[in-house]
Design an enzyme around this catalytic site. Structure first.
Site, PDB file in Angstrom:
ATOM      1  N   ASP A  94      42.562  44.751  14.576  1.00  0.00           N
ATOM      2  CA  ASP A  94      43.664  45.100  15.894  1.00  0.00           C
ATOM      3  C   ASP A  94      44.641  43.949  16.214  1.00  0.00           C
ATOM      4  O   ASP A  94      44.104  42.710  15.573  1.00  0.00           O
ATOM      5  CB  ASP A  94      43.385  46.123  16.801  1.00  0.00           C
ATOM      6  N   ASP A 260      35.181  51.877  19.747  1.00  0.00           N
ATOM      7  CA  ASP A 260      34.529  50.592  19.953  1.00  0.00           C
ATOM      8  C   ASP A 260      34.257  50.316  21.075  1.00  0.00           C
ATOM      9  O   ASP A 260      34.851  50.534  22.156  1.00  0.00           O
ATOM     10  CB  ASP A 260      35.303  49.541  19.112  1.00  0.00           C
ATOM     11  N   CYS A 368       9.346  48.876  22.368  1.00  0.00           N
ATOM     12  CA  CYS A 368      10.699  48.894  21.444  1.00  0.00           C
ATOM     13  C   CYS A 368      10.293  48.507  20.003  1.00  0.00           C
ATOM     14  O   CYS A 368       9.615  47.522  19.846  1.00  0.00           O
ATOM     15  CB  CYS A 368      11.660  48.123  22.166  1.00  0.00           C
ATOM     16  N   CYS A 370      12.433  47.447  17.958  1.00  0.00           N
ATOM     17  CA  CYS A 370      13.459  46.865  17.217  1.00  0.00           C
ATOM     18  C   CYS A 370      13.118  45.514  17.004  1.00  0.00           C
ATOM     19  O   CYS A 370      12.123  44.901  17.500  1.00  0.00           O
ATOM     20  CB  CYS A 370      14.702  46.746  18.264  1.00  0.00           C
ATOM     21  N   CYS A 373      12.884  42.929  19.807  1.00  0.00           N
ATOM     22  CA  CYS A 373      11.507  43.009  20.559  1.00  0.00           C
ATOM     23  C   CYS A 373      10.475  42.640  20.341  1.00  0.00           C
ATOM     24  O   CYS A 373       9.598  41.737  20.683  1.00  0.00           O
ATOM     25  CB  CYS A 373      11.403  44.451  21.521  1.00  0.00           C
ATOM     26  N   HIS A 395      19.682  44.199  21.377  1.00  0.00           N
ATOM     27  CA  HIS A 395      18.587  45.285  21.517  1.00  0.00           C
ATOM     28  C   HIS A 395      19.280  46.358  22.208  1.00  0.00           C
ATOM     29  O   HIS A 395      18.947  47.445  21.739  1.00  0.00           O
ATOM     30  CB  HIS A 395      17.512  44.661  22.379  1.00  0.00           C
TER      31      HIS A 395
HETATM   32 ZN    ZN Z   1      14.331  46.094  21.230  1.00  0.00          ZN
END
Ligand code: ZN
Length: 416
Positions: A94, A260, A368, A370, A373, A395
């Site tokens: 954009d 977004d 968590c 992820c 973490c 995260h």
């Molecule tokens: Zn996490």
């Protein structure tokens, strides 16, 4: 619903050592750094949104590209620059209309923007637009002989239509490969609906809503409601810069297929309380500011109210104690005590003890799954320099993406 992550140079330095807080001396910014899609096994978004204004360095602000970065972006194109490789991640370009909102006219022509998208290899490209920085739903009530709409707003909408038409014709003649997206600008539900209608007449079947960022959720919903009434069945909507992510389901019902947002990232270090996301709620991060980087603390040291050595000692004790707490080598009371002692030095006005007690007892980072973490442990909830704060933001993007997928699954279950 596709989620595009807007680029503003948000990457992290993998060489950063959380114990010593040192980084590799040979590190080259951006080239050696890592984006969220490089840190997680699966990218936590569907694509990246890049503003031409940010690449060009218009309007100052953070996230501006250096000359060398800009040259490389132009030379290698968007996919290689962001190291998207063989991923399915898409790219949307954009103009970054908010950077020139105060100008009378956009600083770009439709042609140069189209060339930019084509040469850099974008999948989607937004037409040049001019934001109308006002919202007044009353304008939709027609009063005899009274026009409530300031001429400047109409002029901006008209300019956006003209640029959209030039942009689409230019892309058609040159058979450009990216999908063109028309931008709707308005000041009320009816004016947004008119923008959608006009863009459809020009030939657009993918339309982005601009100017929604400062609006209240109910106003956004009113504009989408009016616009969905004139939407052709094959027209899709994108929402630019949406921060109210909890409403994505409602947005989808009005025809939005993508949006977004920087909100999950920004909340990690801009929000007063909701810094760390979980699937069930949010936690506050634990503030351990760097002595030299905290303006209030620096002011107190200069004024002789705080001894620099004492502040430094407390800061380091907080970090050491938090790491010990994570390893279950320090008690919660000991940890809260040292945090409180330091807080009295850098901000005597608030007492976050109970807020910190909650996050420390719950230890959300330890549950968590992820990559952030797993690697960082308790450091992910420490509110400090950019390396920790941005990783916490990554995260949050991961959690947000999980929530998004969860919402849409629920919705599909309802449909079937
Ligand atoms: Zn996490």
């Amino acid at each position: 619903m596709k989620f595009f992550f807007p680029d503003s140079q948000d990457f992290v330095d993998e060489s950063f050592d959380f114990e010593t807080e040192m980084r590799s001396e040979s590190r080259v910014r951006q080239r050696d750094d890592r984006y969220p899609h490089e840190l997680f096994r699966e990218a936590p978004y569907d694509g990246i949104l890049v503003s031409k204004a940010i690449v060009d360095g218009l309007g100052g602000g953070t996230g501006k590209y250096s000359g060398a970065q800009r040259n490389r972006f132009m030379r290698v194109g968007v996919r290689e620059y962001f190291r998207l490789g063989n991923t399915t991640l898409e790219t949307m370009g954009d103009c970054g209309a908010f950077t020139y909102v105060r100008e009378e006219r956009p600083p770009y022509t439709a042609e140069e923007v189209a060339d930019f998208y084509q040469e850099c290899g974008f999948d989607y490209g937004l037409s040049v637009d001019h934001v109308i920085l006002a919202y007044r739903a009353e304008c939709d009530q027609h009063l005899e002989g009274l026009d409530l709409v300031p001429p400047d707003w109409r002029a901006r909408q008209e300019m956006t239509f003209q640029l959209a038409e030039q942009f689409l014709r230019y892309c058609e003649v040159r058979k450009y490969r990216f999908t063109p997206i028309g931008v709707a600008q308005g000041w009320s539900p009816a004016s947004y609906a008119r923008a959608v209608q006009t863009l459809q007449e020009i030939g657009y079947r993918y339309i982005a809503f601009g100017g929604f960022v400062p609006l209240k959720t109910r106003d956004i919903l009113a504009c989408l409601d009016a616009s969905s009434a004139v939407r052709k069945p094959d027209t899709q909507f994108h929402l630019l810069g949406i921060t109210r992510c909890e409403n994505v389901q409602a947005f989808a019902e009005f025809g939005a297929v993508s949006f977004d947002s920087t909100s999950p990232l920004r909340k990690a270090f801009k929000d007063d309380k909701h810094n760390y996301y979980t699937l069930h709620g949010t936690y506050s991060a634990i503030r351990v500011p760097q002595v030299d980087a905290n303006p209030e603390l620096v002011r107190r040291i200069v004024a002789g109210q705080v001894r620099q050595e004492e502040a430094r000692e407390l800061e380091q004790r907080c970090l050491r104690t938090l790491v010990k707490y994570d390893r279950r080598e320090a008690s919660i009371e000991e940890t809260l005590d040292v945090l409180r002692s330091y807080e009295l030095v850098f901000n005597g006005a608030v007492d976050r003890t109970e807020v910190y007690r909650r996050v420390l007892i719950d230890r959300p980072w330890s549950e968590c799954p992820c990559e952030i973490c797993r690697r960082l442990g308790i450091h992910v909830v420490i509110f400090r320099g950019a390396e920790r704060n941005r990783r916490r933001g990554f995260h949050n993007i991961y959690i947000f993406n999980q929530q998004l997928e969860g919402h849409l699954e629920q919705r599909l279950e309802c449909v079937s």
